[in-house]
Structure formats: C-alpha cells, structure tokens
Scaffold this motif. Structure first.
Motif, mmCIF file in Angstrom:
data_model
loop_
_atom_site.group_PDB
_atom_site.id
_atom_site.type_symbol
_atom_site.label_atom_id
_atom_site.label_comp_id
_atom_site.label_asym_id
_atom_site.label_seq_id
_atom_site.Cartn_x
_atom_site.Cartn_y
_atom_site.Cartn_z
ATOM 1 N N LEU A 137 0.830 -1.210 0.000
ATOM 2 C CA LEU A 137 0.000 0.000 0.000
ATOM 3 C C LEU A 137 0.863 1.258 0.000
ATOM 4 N N LEU A 138 1.908 1.231 0.827
ATOM 5 C CA LEU A 138 2.790 2.392 0.923
ATOM 6 C C LEU A 138 3.531 2.617 -0.392
ATOM 7 N N VAL A 139 3.998 1.523 -0.981
ATOM 8 C CA VAL A 139 4.717 1.636 -2.250
ATOM 9 C C VAL A 139 3.782 2.235 -3.301
ATOM 10 N N ASP A 140 2.583 1.705 -3.367
ATOM 11 C CA ASP A 140 1.596 2.182 -4.326
ATOM 12 C C ASP A 140 1.313 3.672 -4.107
ATOM 13 N N HIS A 141 1.175 4.045 -2.840
ATOM 14 C CA HIS A 141 0.920 5.445 -2.484
ATOM 15 C C HIS A 141 2.038 6.342 -3.005
ATOM 16 N N TYR A 142 3.287 5.930 -2.765
ATOM 17 C CA TYR A 142 4.400 6.779 -3.175
ATOM 18 C C TYR A 142 4.619 6.753 -4.688
ATOM 19 N N LEU A 150 10.890 -5.975 -1.208
ATOM 20 C CA LEU A 150 10.544 -4.833 -0.356
ATOM 21 C C LEU A 150 9.817 -5.293 0.905
ATOM 22 N N GLU A 151 9.007 -6.353 0.754
ATOM 23 C CA GLU A 151 8.278 -6.859 1.922
ATOM 24 C C GLU A 151 9.197 -7.585 2.899
ATOM 25 N N ALA A 152 10.246 -8.166 2.357
ATOM 26 C CA ALA A 152 11.151 -8.936 3.217
ATOM 27 C C ALA A 152 12.183 -8.049 3.903
ATOM 28 N N TYR A 153 12.435 -6.899 3.322
ATOM 29 C CA TYR A 153 13.470 -6.008 3.851
ATOM 30 C C TYR A 153 13.082 -5.520 5.255
ATOM 31 N N ARG A 154 14.095 -5.244 6.090
ATOM 32 C CA ARG A 154 13.781 -4.901 7.485
ATOM 33 C C ARG A 154 13.487 -3.424 7.727
ATOM 34 N N TRP A 155 13.769 -2.547 6.764
ATOM 35 C CA TRP A 155 13.437 -1.130 6.855
ATOM 36 C C TRP A 155 13.877 -0.475 8.155
ATOM 37 N N PRO A 156 15.192 -0.429 8.424
ATOM 38 C CA PRO A 156 15.638 0.263 9.645
ATOM 39 C C PRO A 156 15.230 1.741 9.645
ATOM 40 N N GLY A 157 15.092 2.339 8.471
ATOM 41 C CA GLY A 157 14.686 3.761 8.404
ATOM 42 C C GLY A 157 13.184 3.920 8.240
ATOM 43 N N ASN A 158 12.469 2.800 8.332
ATOM 44 C CA ASN A 158 11.007 2.800 8.318
ATOM 45 C C ASN A 158 10.398 3.495 7.095
ATOM 46 N N VAL A 209 11.501 4.557 -3.016
ATOM 47 C CA VAL A 209 10.599 4.646 -4.162
ATOM 48 C C VAL A 209 10.926 5.897 -4.989
ATOM 49 N N GLU A 210 11.235 6.978 -4.315
ATOM 50 C CA GLU A 210 11.559 8.217 -5.023
ATOM 51 C C GLU A 210 12.763 8.008 -5.944
ATOM 52 N N ARG A 211 13.787 7.369 -5.382
ATOM 53 C CA ARG A 211 14.998 7.131 -6.154
ATOM 54 C C ARG A 211 14.700 6.219 -7.343
ATOM 55 N N ALA A 212 13.953 5.140 -7.092
ATOM 56 C CA ALA A 212 13.632 4.204 -8.174
ATOM 57 C C ALA A 212 12.837 4.905 -9.276
ATOM 58 N N MET A 213 11.927 5.794 -8.876
ATOM 59 C CA MET A 213 11.102 6.499 -9.860
ATOM 60 C C MET A 213 11.952 7.439 -10.707
ATOM 61 N N LEU A 214 12.968 8.036 -10.086
ATOM 62 C CA LEU A 214 13.831 8.950 -10.834
ATOM 63 C C LEU A 214 14.684 8.182 -11.839
ATOM 64 N N LEU A 215 15.094 6.969 -11.445
ATOM 65 C CA LEU A 215 15.971 6.179 -12.305
ATOM 66 C C LEU A 215 15.200 5.386 -13.354
ATOM 67 N N PRO A 240 13.758 -4.859 -9.421
ATOM 68 C CA PRO A 240 14.626 -4.986 -8.245
ATOM 69 C C PRO A 240 15.925 -4.187 -8.347
ATOM 70 N N ASP A 241 16.507 -4.093 -9.559
ATOM 71 C CA ASP A 241 17.789 -3.390 -9.679
ATOM 72 C C ASP A 241 17.674 -1.910 -9.322
ATOM 73 N N LEU A 242 16.439 -1.370 -9.373
ATOM 74 C CA LEU A 242 16.249 0.045 -9.029
ATOM 75 C C LEU A 242 16.077 0.232 -7.522
ATOM 76 N N LEU A 243 15.984 -0.888 -6.808
ATOM 77 C CA LEU A 243 15.699 -0.830 -5.374
ATOM 78 C C LEU A 243 16.820 -1.492 -4.591
ATOM 79 N N PRO A 244 17.985 -0.865 -4.567
ATOM 80 C CA PRO A 244 19.146 -1.529 -3.959
ATOM 81 C C PRO A 244 18.965 -1.822 -2.472
ATOM 82 N N VAL A 245 18.058 -1.112 -1.789
ATOM 83 C CA VAL A 245 17.863 -1.375 -0.358
ATOM 84 C C VAL A 245 17.512 -2.820 -0.108
#
Ligand SMILES: Nc1ncnc2c1ncn2[C@@H]1O[C@H](COP(=O)(O)OP(=O)(O)O)[C@@H](O)[C@H]1O
Ligand SMILES: [Mg+2]
Length: 454
Positions: free
Chosen positions: A323-328, A351-359, A367-373, A381-386
């Motif tokens: 939902l958050l990804v879709d929102h952004y 993205l669902e498996a990642y631990r998101w230390p920065g929440n 998502v912003e970075r991936a959208m720019l690239l 996946p290659d656009l989402l190095p996190v």
C-alpha cells in the motif's frame, strides 16, 4: 477505464447510430428512451450525456437541469431537431457543454465528445489534487490497513478530539511521529490555532530555553528586546517537542510546570505567563532507561506517559508495504510527471522482506529514487538496492540451545511467507529465494494448502 456515455433519445435509430459509433471509439454506451429512464440511470458512473431535446415525457432542458443539480461536472450535449437560437442559448445557460442540431455529423459529434471528456478528466484531476492538498493531515491520508495501523489511526482520531493536554509519541526514526503530531493537531478543535514545533536536540540549552519560554528585555547580554516564546505564540494551539529525550533536566522541570499548572516564567522574568497549549512530545529513545540513569525526570516521564502512542516500526506491519509503495508511486508520478505503474512482483517480495531500519521515510526515499531512475513503466529490483537480496535476517537467526528440527523450521517459514503475502505463491517464493515449483512442492509436502484444523 473507458468512459461511459449515456445516450438519451426516444428514436431507436438515433440511439443505435450513436451507440455503434461511440462503442467503436472505445466508449461504453448505455441508452435511455425517456426522461424518466435517463434520470434513473444517471449516476456517478456516467461520464457524459448525449441528450435529445424532445422526449416523450419531458424536455431536454428539464433533464439537463436535474442532471446538473446532482453533478455539475458531467458534460451534457443537447441534440435537437429544430434549430432555435433561443433553445441553444437557454441550454448553454443551464450548463450544457454543447448544442448540436439534427441531423448531426457523426465525426464532428465524436470530436466534441472527445474534447468534453478530456476537459472533465482534467477538471476532476485538479479537483482531487486540490482536495488532497487542502487536507494534508486528514486521518484517511495515513496509509496502512494492517492491524497495528488500523488501531493507530483509531487512537489518533480519539486523542485528537479528546481534551488530553499531553501526548507522548514513541517510535523509531521514520515511523511517522511528525505526521502523527500534525494529524492530531489538525483534527482537533485547536486546528485553527497555531501548531509550533521545535527539535530539542537542535539547539544549545540556553537557546532552547529562550525559544520555548521567551525572555524579557535585558535577561542576558543579547536580549535587547522582549521575546515571546513558542509556548506563548502557540496559545490555544499545539506545541510539538521533538526528541524530548535530549532536553536537559533544568528545562524538563520548567516544562513539567507548564504541563501541570499551565504556567511558566520567561527567561529573566518574574511574573507567570499562563498558556493553554497541548504539548505533544516525541522520542525515539528509551525514556525508561534515561529515567533509570537520572537523565530524565521521573515526574515528567509519568506526566508525559499518561497518553502514550507508539508508532510501530515498518517491519512489524510489513503487510502495509504494498500500500505504501503504491501510495508513493502515485505521489511521485504526480510530482515527476511520470507514468510508472508500480513495482514488479519480484521487487515487491524483496521490499516486503526487507527490514526497513529507516522505516517509512526510508521506503519513501527508496521509491523516489527508483522512480527517478526508472525508464520503463515498472520498477524492477535493480532500481531498489535497499532490498537487493533476501536473507538479511540470517545473522539474527540463532540455533536454539537444544537444537531444532530443520523440517519444522522450513514448514514454519513457508507458512509465514504465505501469510505475509496473503497467499500469493509467486511473492512467497521470492521471499524464500525459491521458484514457483519449489514452493508448490513444499506447500503440498507440508499440507499448507489445506485449511488449518480449528
Ligand atoms: N502511515 C503513513 N502513511 C504515509 N506516509 C507516512 C506514514 N508514516 C510516515 N509517513 C511519511 O514518512 C516520512 C517520515 O515520517 P515522519 O513523521 O517524519 O517520521 P518521524 O518523525 O517518526 O521520524 C514522512 O514523509 C511522512 O509523511
Ligand atoms: Mg521526526
């Protein structure tokens, strides 16, 4: 979604001609023979109306008026067999988009329809965007349908409308504490009064004190004039004290007095200043530990703790990630004028498996970075190095002292992956680094496709 057009005419040949042509143009067409049928069919799913002037049970102008009353944005094109200037003028006055004389040229009419739909689409988009911007802190704008987010939203709503004068927000960085503070303020009866915010760790102690409480003229060397502090300027509203855990004890005492007596003295002042403010404090620190170490006053801690709201880390409500990804994606589509459709299933699993230390802040940035690239419509996946690869949790996974049956663990992990992805086998497989066949084999082997015994 193709636009839906309502064709209203008592002559079946005209309805048929229009339907044929508009369907060819890719529209969905619905028909009505009478004014009554037209008004009964008219509703939010209708994007445009072609309306005959002469109807058996009424005339087009009256129908037009009723439609405009229920939805002023829907374009209505009037058709008439008698050309009369007065009728045309009256129709436009009543809000008709266009007025066409029968017999009409189908190509011309189709063009008018196209243009009208484009105009309303733009108008609706602008309207939606305005509404969204006008209400940046509506509770409905907090994204998340998981159990923790649902109860968080309910709690925010309750606290906002309650008279509780103190709120403590706790949560890791990026979980939405700022957002929650503003949401509480703008949904409370203090909304029309100021919202003031200060980060306690951002200023040296003496500066923080005079920012918060103000100072009298001559209170210290540089104090040439009296200064009104944040608490005073926020009278009637809300003060948000971020990183309250960093406040020094002397200021903590002064703050406690504000919370208990709604009064304080300006720096260098002798008389009390009285204020009516709601104080929302936030911290990502372990306040209990700070109290034990004597860095945080116990009485202030208890006072703040009366109404505590905990913002869950994103890894504890990972089911909200899509939902958050879709929102952004939608947000950055607007901002960057892009047309990304979303992330691929493989990328979503990561993205669902990642631990998101920065929440949520980290997710937003990713998502912003991936959208720019991104060059294509889908974020890969290659656009989402996190989240480049799953398996980041292995270092925290430890073999229990008395060992474990590997098969039990495997079954548990497959079951969890299925639960987390709502039963989506492709995404569950990606979470475990398996392919579809491999996960299917395990689902069958462990009987995970059968309903669990009650
Ligand atoms: N539930 C949510 N839905 C949508 N956006 C959110 C949500 N929670 C946080 N955000 C966004 O994430 C970012 C970080 O939130 P913020 O409130 O600044 O976190 P914190 O103050 O806890 O560090 C902001 O851009 C905020 O708008
Ligand atoms: Mg913050």
């Amino acid at each position: 979604m193709p636009a839906t057009i309502l064709v209203v005419d008592d002559e079946s040949l005209i309805r048929w001609t229009l339907s044929e042509r508009l369907s060819q143009d890719g529209f969905t067409v619905v028909e009505a023979e009478t004014a009554a049928a037209a008004l009964a069919r008219f509703g939010p799913d209708i994007d445009l109306v072609l309306l005959d002037y002469k109807l058996p049970d009424s005339n087009g102008l009256q129908v037009l008026r009723s439609m405009k009353a229920s939805d002023p944005d829907v374009p209505v094109i009037l058709l008439t067999a008698f050309s009369s200037i007065e009728n045309a003028v009256e129709a436009m006055k009543q809000g008709a988009y266009h007025y066409a004389n029968k017999p009409f040229n189908l190509d011309e009419l189709a063009l008018v329809v196209q243009k009208a739909l484009e105009t309303t689409r733009l108008r609706r988009e602008v309207k939606a965007l305005r509404a969204w911007r006008a209400e940046p802190y509506a509770i409905s704008r907090i994204v998340g349908e998981s159990a923790p987010m649902t109860s968080l939203k309910a709690l925010l709503r309750k606290v906002a409308s309650s008279p509780a004068s103190t709120v403590l927000l706790r949560g890791e960085s990026g979980t939405g504490k700022d957002l929650a503070a503003k949401t509480i303020h703008y949904n409370s009866d203090r909304a029309a009064r100021p919202f003031m915010n200060i980060t306690c760790s951002a200023l040296p102690d003496t500066l923080l004190e005079s920012e918060l409480f103000g100072h009298e003229r001559g209170a210290f060397t540089d104090a040439r004039q009296q200064k009104i502090g944040l608490l005073e300027s926020a009278d009637g509203g809300t003060v948000f004290l971020d990183e309250i855990g960093e406040m020094v004890p002397a200021l903590q005492a002064k703050l406690l007095r504000v919370l208990e007596e709604k009064a304080f003295k300006r720096v260098g002042g002798t008389g009390d200043v009285r204020v009516d403010v709601r104080v929302i404090a936030a911290t990502n620190r372990d306040l209990e530990e700070a109290v034990r170490q004597g860095r945080f006053r116990e009485d202030l801690y208890y006072r703040l703790n009366v109404m505590q709201i905990v913002l869950p880390p994103l890894r504890e409500h990972a089911s909200d990630v899509p939902l958050l990804v879709d929102h952004y994606v939608r947000l950055f589509n607007l901002e960057f004028r892009k047309h990304a459709r979303g992330v691929t299933p493989e990328a979503m699993a990561l993205l669902e498996a990642y631990r998101w230390p920065g929440n949520i802040r980290e997710l937003r940035n990713a998502v912003e970075r991936a959208m720019l690239l991104a060059e294509g419509e889908w974020l890969t996946p290659d656009l989402l190095p996190v989240a480049a690869s799953p398996g980041t949790a292995t270092e925290t996974m430890e073999l229990p002292a008395d060992g474990i049956k590997l098969e039990t663990l495997e079954r548990e992990l497959v079951a969890q992956a299925l639960r987390r992805t709502g039963g989506n086998q492709t995404r569950a497989a990606a979470l475990l680094g398996l392919n579809r066949d491999q996960i299917r084999y395990r689902i069958e082997k462990f009987g995970l496709d059968k309903p669990a015994p009650a």
